[in-house]
Design an enzyme around this catalytic site. Structure first.
Site, PDB file in Angstrom:
ATOM      1  N   ASP A   1      22.152  51.620  36.045  1.00  0.00           N
ATOM      2  CA  ASP A   1      23.181  52.619  36.317  1.00  0.00           C
ATOM      3  C   ASP A   1      23.358  53.428  35.039  1.00  0.00           C
ATOM      4  O   ASP A   1      23.921  52.929  34.052  1.00  0.00           O
ATOM      5  CB  ASP A   1      24.485  51.936  36.710  1.00  0.00           C
ATOM      6  CG  ASP A   1      25.624  52.922  36.952  1.00  0.00           C
ATOM      7  OD1 ASP A   1      25.421  54.142  36.766  1.00  0.00           O
ATOM      8  OD2 ASP A   1      26.728  52.473  37.320  1.00  0.00           O
TER       9      ASP A   1
ATOM     10  N   ILE B   1      12.423  64.982  41.999  1.00  0.00           N
ATOM     11  CA  ILE B   1      11.868  65.542  40.771  1.00  0.00           C
ATOM     12  C   ILE B   1      11.427  64.432  39.821  1.00  0.00           C
ATOM     13  O   ILE B   1      10.375  64.532  39.183  1.00  0.00           O
ATOM     14  CB  ILE B   1      12.894  66.460  40.090  1.00  0.00           C
ATOM     15  CG1 ILE B   1      13.133  67.713  40.945  1.00  0.00           C
ATOM     16  CG2 ILE B   1      12.430  66.851  38.689  1.00  0.00           C
ATOM     17  CD1 ILE B   1      14.285  68.576  40.475  1.00  0.00           C
TER      18      ILE B   1
ATOM     19  N   ARG C   1      18.609  53.499  40.180  1.00  0.00           N
ATOM     20  CA  ARG C   1      19.484  52.485  40.771  1.00  0.00           C
ATOM     21  C   ARG C   1      18.785  51.704  41.879  1.00  0.00           C
ATOM     22  O   ARG C   1      19.159  50.570  42.166  1.00  0.00           O
ATOM     23  CB  ARG C   1      20.739  53.151  41.339  1.00  0.00           C
ATOM     24  CG  ARG C   1      21.667  53.724  40.282  1.00  0.00           C
ATOM     25  CD  ARG C   1      22.905  54.307  40.917  1.00  0.00           C
ATOM     26  NE  ARG C   1      23.838  54.852  39.927  1.00  0.00           N
ATOM     27  CZ  ARG C   1      25.004  55.386  40.212  1.00  0.00           C
ATOM     28  NH1 ARG C   1      25.413  55.448  41.464  1.00  0.00           N
ATOM     29  NH2 ARG C   1      25.781  55.861  39.258  1.00  0.00           N
TER      30      ARG C   1
ATOM     31  N   TYR D   1      29.625  69.781  39.943  1.00  0.00           N
ATOM     32  CA  TYR D   1      28.175  69.823  39.726  1.00  0.00           C
ATOM     33  C   TYR D   1      27.829  70.911  38.715  1.00  0.00           C
ATOM     34  O   TYR D   1      27.091  70.682  37.744  1.00  0.00           O
ATOM     35  CB  TYR D   1      27.465  70.085  41.045  1.00  0.00           C
ATOM     36  CG  TYR D   1      25.962  70.247  40.928  1.00  0.00           C
ATOM     37  CD1 TYR D   1      25.129  69.133  40.893  1.00  0.00           C
ATOM     38  CD2 TYR D   1      25.382  71.514  40.844  1.00  0.00           C
ATOM     39  CE1 TYR D   1      23.754  69.272  40.783  1.00  0.00           C
ATOM     40  CE2 TYR D   1      24.018  71.658  40.720  1.00  0.00           C
ATOM     41  CZ  TYR D   1      23.206  70.540  40.697  1.00  0.00           C
ATOM     42  OH  TYR D   1      21.841  70.686  40.571  1.00  0.00           O
TER      43      TYR D   1
END
Length: 259
Positions: A63, A18, A38, A155
């Site tokens: 990060d 995305i 990253r 999540y």
């Protein structure tokens, strides 16, 4: 070299999926883009594609779960471009399993990557871009941020958190003319989706292809969403046409969630 008249977008998790699709779409809409992720290799691939379109691009390996790395990266973007008009918090990861046996470190990593990073990046952008230049803050949540996702408690919790953060921040920043919204994809065909299918295949005791079919059967339009379709929503919310939309969590899910 800065250009105060040029639209600038900062995108996290911009190396693939995305994030990459959103970068391409915003570049086509005339934005200069700053890409954070990253993986330097993925960033370089994305930036090469955008430069081929004639856009100014900068990349930063970062990060987003580290406030120090985030702050350094945001300051570098502002130094390069002079300002940030649109922030897209897209960096994230999946993972989970049965809650009773989930490793504590995995829980923290998911919350840090998906939720805490949104706070760190947003805070840094608010503090470092010149007053009056920031117009739009967008964060990629999920339909899983509106209802529970089985075997994905961390999540789902992180994505619920993004939506709550979005709604609160929208009220705070509305007087400044900054819109704040969340985009909530359903099942999107990305590398993360491939990993998720593998995980569900093991849990359900079926093949990966059968797991894919099971998931698609849950979606009214019968297929995964393409990343470009999510990017289209991002582009709209980043446009002047969407200045009256704030504090919303908008689904791009093929009818998976009508809430």
């Amino acid at each position: 070299m800065t250009d105060q008249n040029r639209k600038v977008a900062l995108i996290t998790g911009a190396g693939r999926g995305i994030g990459k699709a959103a970068a391409v779409r915003l570049a086509k809409d005339g934005f200069s883009v700053a890409l954070l992720a990253r993986s330097k290799e993925q960033l370089e691939e994305t930036s090469a594609e955008l430069r081929a379109l004639g856009n100014r691009v900068m990349i930063g390996v970062c990060d987003v779960s580290s406030p120090q790395e985030v702050d350094a990266a945001v300051k570098a973007v502002v130094q390069e471009f002079g300002h940030i008009n649109v922030l897209l918090n897209n960096a994230g990861r999946g993972g989970g399993g049965a809650t009773a046996t989930m490793d504590d470190a995995l829980w923290r990593e998911i919350i840090d990557t998906n939720l805490n990073s949104v706070f760190y990046v947003t805070k840094s952008v608010l503090n470092n871009t010149p007053e009056g230049t920031l117009k739009t803050i967008l964060s990629v949540a999920s339909t899983g941020g509106k209802q529970g996702v089985i075997y994905a408690a961390a999540y789902s919790a992180s994505k619920h958190g993004i939506i709550g953060f979005t709604k609160s921040l929208a009220l705070e920043l509305a007087p400044k003319g900054i819109t704040v919204n969340a985009v909530c994809p359903g099942f999107v065909e990305t590398e993360l989706a491939e990993k998720a299918r593998g995980g569900y295949a093991k849990i359900w005791g079926v093949s990966v292809e059968d797991a894919k079919k099971r998931i698609e059967q849950r979606v009214p339009i019968g297929r995964y969403i393409d990343p470009s379709e999510v990017a289209a929503m991002v582009a709209y919310l980043a446009s002047d046409s969407a200045r009256g939309i704030t504090g919303q969590a908008l689904n791009v899910c093929g009818g998976l969630g009508n809430y």
